[in-house]
Design an enzyme around this catalytic site. Structure first.
Site, PDB file in Angstrom:
ATOM      1  N   ALA A  74       0.852  -1.190   0.000  1.00 19.27           N
ATOM      2  CA  ALA A  74       0.000   0.000   0.000  1.00 19.27           C
ATOM      3  C   ALA A  74       0.884   1.234   0.000  1.00 19.27           C
ATOM      4  O   ALA A  74       1.973   1.225   0.592  1.00 19.27           O
ATOM      5  CB  ALA A  74      -0.916   0.026   1.229  1.00 19.27           C
ATOM      6  N   ALA A  76       0.408   3.783   1.701  1.00 22.18           N
ATOM      7  CA  ALA A  76       0.446   4.290   3.071  1.00 22.18           C
ATOM      8  C   ALA A  76       1.518   3.613   3.916  1.00 22.18           C
ATOM      9  O   ALA A  76       1.822   4.086   5.016  1.00 22.18           O
ATOM     10  CB  ALA A  76      -0.921   4.104   3.742  1.00 22.18           C
ATOM     11  N   TYR A  77       2.094   2.526   3.441  1.00 19.03           N
ATOM     12  CA  TYR A  77       3.120   1.830   4.206  1.00 19.03           C
ATOM     13  C   TYR A  77       4.457   2.558   4.025  1.00 19.03           C
ATOM     14  O   TYR A  77       5.163   2.371   3.033  1.00 19.03           O
ATOM     15  CB  TYR A  77       3.256   0.380   3.751  1.00 19.03           C
ATOM     16  CG  TYR A  77       2.013  -0.471   3.940  1.00 19.03           C
ATOM     17  CD1 TYR A  77       0.984  -0.066   4.794  1.00 19.03           C
ATOM     18  CD2 TYR A  77       1.862  -1.674   3.259  1.00 19.03           C
ATOM     19  CE1 TYR A  77      -0.155  -0.843   4.957  1.00 19.03           C
ATOM     20  CE2 TYR A  77       0.732  -2.463   3.437  1.00 19.03           C
ATOM     21  CZ  TYR A  77      -0.273  -2.034   4.275  1.00 19.03           C
ATOM     22  OH  TYR A  77      -1.403  -2.806   4.433  1.00 19.03           O
ATOM     23  N   GLY A  78       4.757   3.411   4.994  1.00 19.33           N
ATOM     24  CA  GLY A  78       6.011   4.146   4.947  1.00 19.33           C
ATOM     25  C   GLY A  78       6.037   5.204   3.871  1.00 19.33           C
ATOM     26  O   GLY A  78       7.097   5.471   3.288  1.00 19.33           O
TER      27      GLY A  78
END
Length: 291
Positions: free
Chosen positions: A61, A63-65
């Site tokens: 995603a 949004a992951y990091g």
């Protein structure tokens, strides 16, 4: 590794999937930093090992990091894109069609590919108003346009509260449902999994290992349990024992974790279908009486 059809998508996926959150999450207690040079090398080695051992479903995603997970996976995709089913996610809250399209195209660039097999609305709990926005406010229209252009394959969603995903089952545009379902949180078992199987949608679990919550709680309540059987193994075997689940997402940071999980899956043969587990007192009584 055993493969299974992901519902009506027809995609053949491994029974466990590589979860991309660890490649965007710092964990100092375990000396894990996916932004460091050592962490980047470990992450890419883990993705390669997963593909080498037959894990062909990769989930990530933006949004992951802040895109770090996608970028790390994208380094491997430069040479091995055709070896996997690649899934990512997109925001839907407060944005419309154009923003959804732009986000997915940014993910395509980070992942070094011209197409994604699955794109999921990244959700937790969907209210009636949020459902309406996704369906009629532009986000779904954005993914459908990308789908028509061949930039994405299938559309799905993720849900921390699985029962709130039920309203999307009536829309044939949604082919993959990623649901929070694990040993300590079994809401999906009663509130969507049977319906999902009836619709033949793909079902993937997140929080498969309870995100470590069960194991951490057991440290305080029943420390001897860890000596009897590894609780992470119990969690994975539970999900793999439910015939309504196609693939279980597992976050793995180092190649040796891939080795352990693949061996566990290959050696495991369910003795009972947890789709049949009684989950009401009256049903437990009846099962006991029948036995």
């Amino acid at each position: 590794m055993q493969k299974i059809a992901l519902g009506r998508t027809g995609l053949q996926v491994s029974r466990i999937a590589l979860g991309g959150y660890p490649f965007g999450g710092l964990n100092r207690a375990n000396n894990w930093d996916p932004w460091s040079e050592e962490g980047r090398k470990s992450a890419m080695a883990t993705v390669n090992r997963a593909l080498d051992l037959g894990i062909n479903y990769i989930d990530t995603a933006p949004a992951y990091g802040d895109g770090n997970s996608e970028r790390l996976i994208g380094e491997v995709m430069k040479n091995r894109r055709d070896e996997c089913v690649l899934a990512t996610k997109v925001r839907w809250d407060g944005i419309g069609k154009a923003d959804v399209i732009a986000s997915v195209r940014d993910s395509l660039k980070r992942l070094n590919t011209d197409h994604l097999d699955i794109v999921q609305f990244h959700g937790g709990m969907f209210s009636a108003e949020e459902y309406e926005h996704i369906i009629n406010g532009g986000p779904l229209e954005g993914l459908l346009e990308l789908q028509q252009k061949g930039e994405i394959g299938f559309i799905g969603l993720t849900a921390e509260e699985p029962w709130t995903a039920r309203q999307f089952l009536k829309h044939r545009e949604f082919d993959v449902f990623q649901l929070a379902y694990n040993f300590i949180y079994q809401s999906a078992a009663r509130h969507i999994l049977n319906e999902a199987r009836a619709e033949n949608v793909g079902v993937v679990t997140m929080r498969t290992m309870t995100s470590g919550i069960f194991q951490r709680g057991a440290r305080y309540l029943a420390p001897d349990w860890q000596k009897a059987k590894d609780l992470f193994r119990v969690c994975l075997e539970f999900v793999l024992s439910d015939s309504r689940v196609h693939s279980a997402i597992v976050g793995m940071r180092w190649p040796e974790e891939v080795d352990l999980n693949v061996k566990l899956v290959n050696d495991f043969h369910p003795a009972f279908d947890f789709a049949q587990l009684p989950r009401m007192t009256v049903d437990v009584y009846r099962a006991q009486d029948a036995e």
